[in-house]
Design an enzyme around this catalytic site. Structure first.
Site, PDB file in Angstrom:
ATOM      1  N   ASN A 183     -24.546  13.175  28.243  1.00 44.23           N
ATOM      2  CA  ASN A 183     -25.682  12.602  27.713  1.00 44.23           C
ATOM      3  C   ASN A 183     -25.964  11.038  27.998  1.00 44.23           C
ATOM      4  O   ASN A 183     -25.826  10.768  29.242  1.00 44.23           O
ATOM      5  CB  ASN A 183     -25.932  13.077  26.324  1.00 44.23           C
ATOM      6  N   ASP A 184     -26.235  10.241  27.085  1.00 42.34           N
ATOM      7  CA  ASP A 184     -26.448   9.041  27.128  1.00 42.34           C
ATOM      8  C   ASP A 184     -25.824   8.131  28.396  1.00 42.34           C
ATOM      9  O   ASP A 184     -24.605   8.205  28.332  1.00 42.34           O
ATOM     10  CB  ASP A 184     -26.356   7.976  26.133  1.00 42.34           C
TER      11      ASP A 184
ATOM     12  N   GLU B 280     -31.818   4.859  17.569  1.00 42.24           N
ATOM     13  CA  GLU B 280     -30.543   5.051  18.505  1.00 42.24           C
ATOM     14  C   GLU B 280     -30.622   4.296  19.657  1.00 42.24           C
ATOM     15  O   GLU B 280     -31.824   3.958  20.011  1.00 42.24           O
ATOM     16  CB  GLU B 280     -30.197   6.494  18.620  1.00 42.24           C
TER      17      GLU B 280
ATOM     18  N   GLN C 240     -22.050   9.404  28.403  1.00 39.36           N
ATOM     19  CA  GLN C 240     -21.332  10.096  27.186  1.00 39.36           C
ATOM     20  C   GLN C 240     -21.010  11.473  27.748  1.00 39.36           C
ATOM     21  O   GLN C 240     -21.973  12.075  28.686  1.00 39.36           O
ATOM     22  CB  GLN C 240     -22.518  10.558  26.134  1.00 39.36           C
TER      23      GLN C 240
ATOM     24  N   TRP D 186     -22.285  19.552  24.376  1.00 38.24           N
ATOM     25  CA  TRP D 186     -21.823  18.491  23.756  1.00 38.24           C
ATOM     26  C   TRP D 186     -20.517  18.731  23.058  1.00 38.24           C
ATOM     27  O   TRP D 186     -20.234  19.760  22.455  1.00 38.24           O
ATOM     28  CB  TRP D 186     -22.941  17.859  22.854  1.00 38.24           C
TER      29      TRP D 186
ATOM     30  N   PHE E 245     -18.511   7.127  20.939  1.00 39.41           N
ATOM     31  CA  PHE E 245     -19.869   7.308  21.276  1.00 39.41           C
ATOM     32  C   PHE E 245     -20.486   6.209  22.299  1.00 39.41           C
ATOM     33  O   PHE E 245     -19.675   5.233  22.540  1.00 39.41           O
ATOM     34  CB  PHE E 245     -20.559   7.220  19.859  1.00 39.41           C
ATOM     35  N   SER E 246     -21.705   5.957  22.165  1.00 38.41           N
ATOM     36  CA  SER E 246     -22.336   5.146  23.070  1.00 38.41           C
ATOM     37  C   SER E 246     -22.220   3.719  23.099  1.00 38.41           C
ATOM     38  O   SER E 246     -21.868   3.044  21.900  1.00 38.41           O
ATOM     39  CB  SER E 246     -23.868   5.459  23.071  1.00 38.41           C
TER      40      SER E 246
ATOM     41  N   ARG F 105     -24.436   2.611  15.127  1.00 38.71           N
ATOM     42  CA  ARG F 105     -24.071   2.951  16.502  1.00 38.71           C
ATOM     43  C   ARG F 105     -24.706   2.431  17.739  1.00 38.71           C
ATOM     44  O   ARG F 105     -25.743   1.857  17.366  1.00 38.71           O
ATOM     45  CB  ARG F 105     -23.807   4.384  16.552  1.00 38.71           C
ATOM     46  N   ASP F 106     -24.196   2.499  18.763  1.00 38.91           N
ATOM     47  CA  ASP F 106     -24.634   2.252  20.105  1.00 38.91           C
ATOM     48  C   ASP F 106     -24.843   0.519  20.574  1.00 38.91           C
ATOM     49  O   ASP F 106     -25.874   0.186  20.631  1.00 38.91           O
ATOM     50  CB  ASP F 106     -25.977   2.862  20.327  1.00 38.91           C
TER      51      ASP F 106
HETATM   52  C1  FRU Z   1     -28.142   9.468  21.434  1.00 42.97           C
HETATM   53  C2  FRU Z   1     -26.549   9.582  20.752  1.00 42.97           C
HETATM   54  C3  FRU Z   1     -26.178   8.265  20.326  1.00 42.97           C
HETATM   55  C4  FRU Z   1     -24.640   8.567  20.100  1.00 42.97           C
HETATM   56  C5  FRU Z   1     -24.501   9.689  21.318  1.00 42.97           C
HETATM   57  C6  FRU Z   1     -23.467  10.640  21.003  1.00 42.97           C
HETATM   58  O1  FRU Z   1     -28.438  10.439  22.300  1.00 42.97           O
HETATM   59  O2  FRU Z   1     -26.855  10.360  19.657  1.00 42.97           O
HETATM   60  O3  FRU Z   1     -26.688   7.672  19.107  1.00 42.97           O
HETATM   61  O4  FRU Z   1     -24.048   7.171  20.301  1.00 42.97           O
HETATM   62  O5  FRU Z   1     -25.651  10.043  21.632  1.00 42.97           O
HETATM   63  O6  FRU Z   1     -23.136  11.293  22.116  1.00 42.97           O
END
Ligand code: FRU
Length: 496
Positions: free
Chosen positions: A38-39, A223, A55, A63, A98-99, A167-168
């Site tokens: 993902n991200d 996010e 990710q 996931w 996470f991100s 986060r992120d």
């Molecule tokens: C966004 C998210 C982030 C998080 C990550 C987890 O797509 O939900 O906020 O860090 O994906 O995989």
């Protein structure tokens, strides 16, 4: 020291990668080395190359406990995989890495700042995520998690801020050599805010300011923030959860928002002037930007959306792709996006049709394929009533097609992948308002890369992105007009 979890992932991804044939992947969009992506994370320029982390769950195309995958590129289009960079192997990140983002330290090391997720059992037996910010420092391949982790915890949060949605981090270095990190968070009102933290050395952090607050206007939790100066303005990108639709601008669920405004250096707060969607299609989320060596600001997003992940590739070997790198600019107060200009070096087999009259269905013998750059300028036929609808059907055979259609009377552009081979009851259509198009003039540039389309409208004023896992032998293209439309078409195959 590489942990067992990371060693296992690194070993696994090498064997899993071998089972994926090149034709099952996009050609110039990054897909995961194995399993799930993902991200985009840690998008940066380091020692003359662009690094993109992501990710990553290598073991299955869905996931799972988040790792960081890693790829490197000289031109942002040809990517080479590097070994997975992070695995969830510490008490503070056992629920996932996470991100986050990356920055080069003065000693030449690369530092990653990411969100560590810890599962915490509550008195009633339920489990909640606790999110903290963590560091890992390395040479661009191997990263050592910092002994002082986590470097930001609930204790550093301003009153009312949630420790479960924190986060992120997007880390930046300022001209004076100090650091800032912009982090998504849920305040007491239950929606989103972007917090700014400061550090003199990159390792010791403290709260600085609330950069911007959602106040329940644009979805809930924000996010993946990114914040940068662009063409005399400041831009805050966020990916909100739980959006409500607003006209054709925003749609239900996870969205992308670009806030344009000013930065107050004194208070380190952002003063919003306008907002707009980043992408008006179906599959785009969690974008991150990097500044290229020549100053261009380039954005890459996850070409998927949490609400539509069930549209899966039938080979089931990998899931998730990154968008094209897009050059950003601001014109007339709006964010413009253009495909990275280096993509033009991939262009081959040019086919041109000028001033072609479209009434009903029309195919051109040499316009077909699934790795294409297709530019179409549409205008009304002089002396005729304005056409009612103009469409481009692609990824097409007797069974399948995906369509981009434009209705000038309504100024609405629509993408529809209902007939793309999806067997899931998820969103397959999206509409967007193209302001000022009621005269019937519109410019569309479609970039196709096997299993996706990105539609750049009127030189990048808007973009609509969607994945489409249609069988690769569906490569027909057809133009249709309800009424009479004149078009100029330029097509190139994209072979890199
Ligand atoms: C966004 C998210 C982030 C998080 C990550 C987890 O797509 O939900 O906020 O860090 O994906 O995989």
């Amino acid at each position: 020291m590489t942990s067992q979890a990371l060693q296992k992932a690194r070993k696994y991804e090498i064997t899993a990668e071998r089972t994926i044939v090149e034709e099952e992947r996009p050609a110039f969009h990054l897909s995961p080395r194995a399993g799930w992506m993902n991200d985009p994370n840690g998008f940066c320029r380091y020692q003359g190359k662009y690094h993109l982390f992501y990710q990553y769950y290598p073991y299955e195309p869905k996931w799972g406990p988040m790792h960081w995958g890693h790829a490197v590129s000289e031109d942002l289009l040809h990517w080479e995989y590097l070994p997975a960079a992070l695995a969830p192997d510490m008490p503070y990140d056992q629920g996932g890495c996470f991100s986050g983002s990356a920055i080069e330290l003065p000693d030449g090391k690369l530092m990653l700042m990411y969100t560590g997720v810890r599962k915490e059992e509550q008195p009633d037996g339920t489990i909640l995520d606790v999110q903290t910010q963590c560091l890992a420092v390395g040479d661009g391949i191997d990263f050592e998690k910092y002994a002082g982790n986590p470097v930001l915890t609930e204790e550093d949060l301003p009153a009312g801020s949630s420790r479960n949605d924190f986060r992120d981090p997007k880390i930046v270095v300022r001209k004076d050599g100090t650091y800032r990190s912009y982090i998504g968070n849920r305040p007491a009102d239950g929606s989103g805010q972007v917090l700014c933290f400061q550090s003199a050395d990159g390792f010791h952090w403290s709260f600085q300011s609330i950069l911007d607050s959602n106040g329940n206007r644009l979805g809930k939790m924000w996010e993946c923030p990114d914040f940068f100066g662009l063409d005399g303005k400041h831009v805050l990108l966020v990916s909100p959860q739980d959006m409500l639709p607003q006209g054709f601008e925003y749609h239900n669920g996870n969205g992308t928002v670009c806030l344009i405004g000013r930065f107050d250096e004194e208070t380190e707060t952002f003063i919003e002037e306008s907002n707009q969607a980043v992408d008006y299609g179906i599959d785009f989320y969690a974008s991150q930007t990097v500044q290229m060596s020549d100053g261009r600001r380039v954005m890459i997003g996850w070409m998927q959306n949490w609400d539509t992940c069930e549209f899966r590739a039938h080979h089931g070997k990998w899931q998730g792709q990154m968008s094209l790198p897009r050059e950003l600019s601001i014109k007339n107060g709006r964010l413009y996006q253009a495909p990275l200009r280096e993509l033009e070096a991939f262009r081959q087999n040019k086919a041109v049709y000028q001033n072609a009259l479209i009434t009903g269905d029309k195919v051109f013998p040499d316009i077909c394929g699934r790795r294409l750059d297709l530019e179409v300028s549409v205008r009304p036929e002089e002396g005729e009533e304005l056409y009612r609808k103009f469409s481009i059907h692609f990824a097409r055979n007797e069974m399948y097609h995906t369509t981009v259609s434009f209705r000038p009377h309504e100024e609405v552009l629509k993408i529809d992948r209902k007939f793309s081979g999806s067997r899931r009851a998820i969103i397959h259509q999206r509409r967007s308002k193209v302001a000022g198009s009621s005269d019937g003039f519109i410019k569309l540039r479609l970039i196709l890369d096997r299993c996706s389309v990105e539609v750049f409208v009127n030189d990048g004023e808007q973009v609509m992105t969607a994945v489409c896992f249609t069988d690769l032998d569906a490569e027909g293209i057809m133009f249709t007009a309800d009424g009479a439309a004149r078009i100029d078409v330029v097509k190139y195959d994209l072979i890199g």
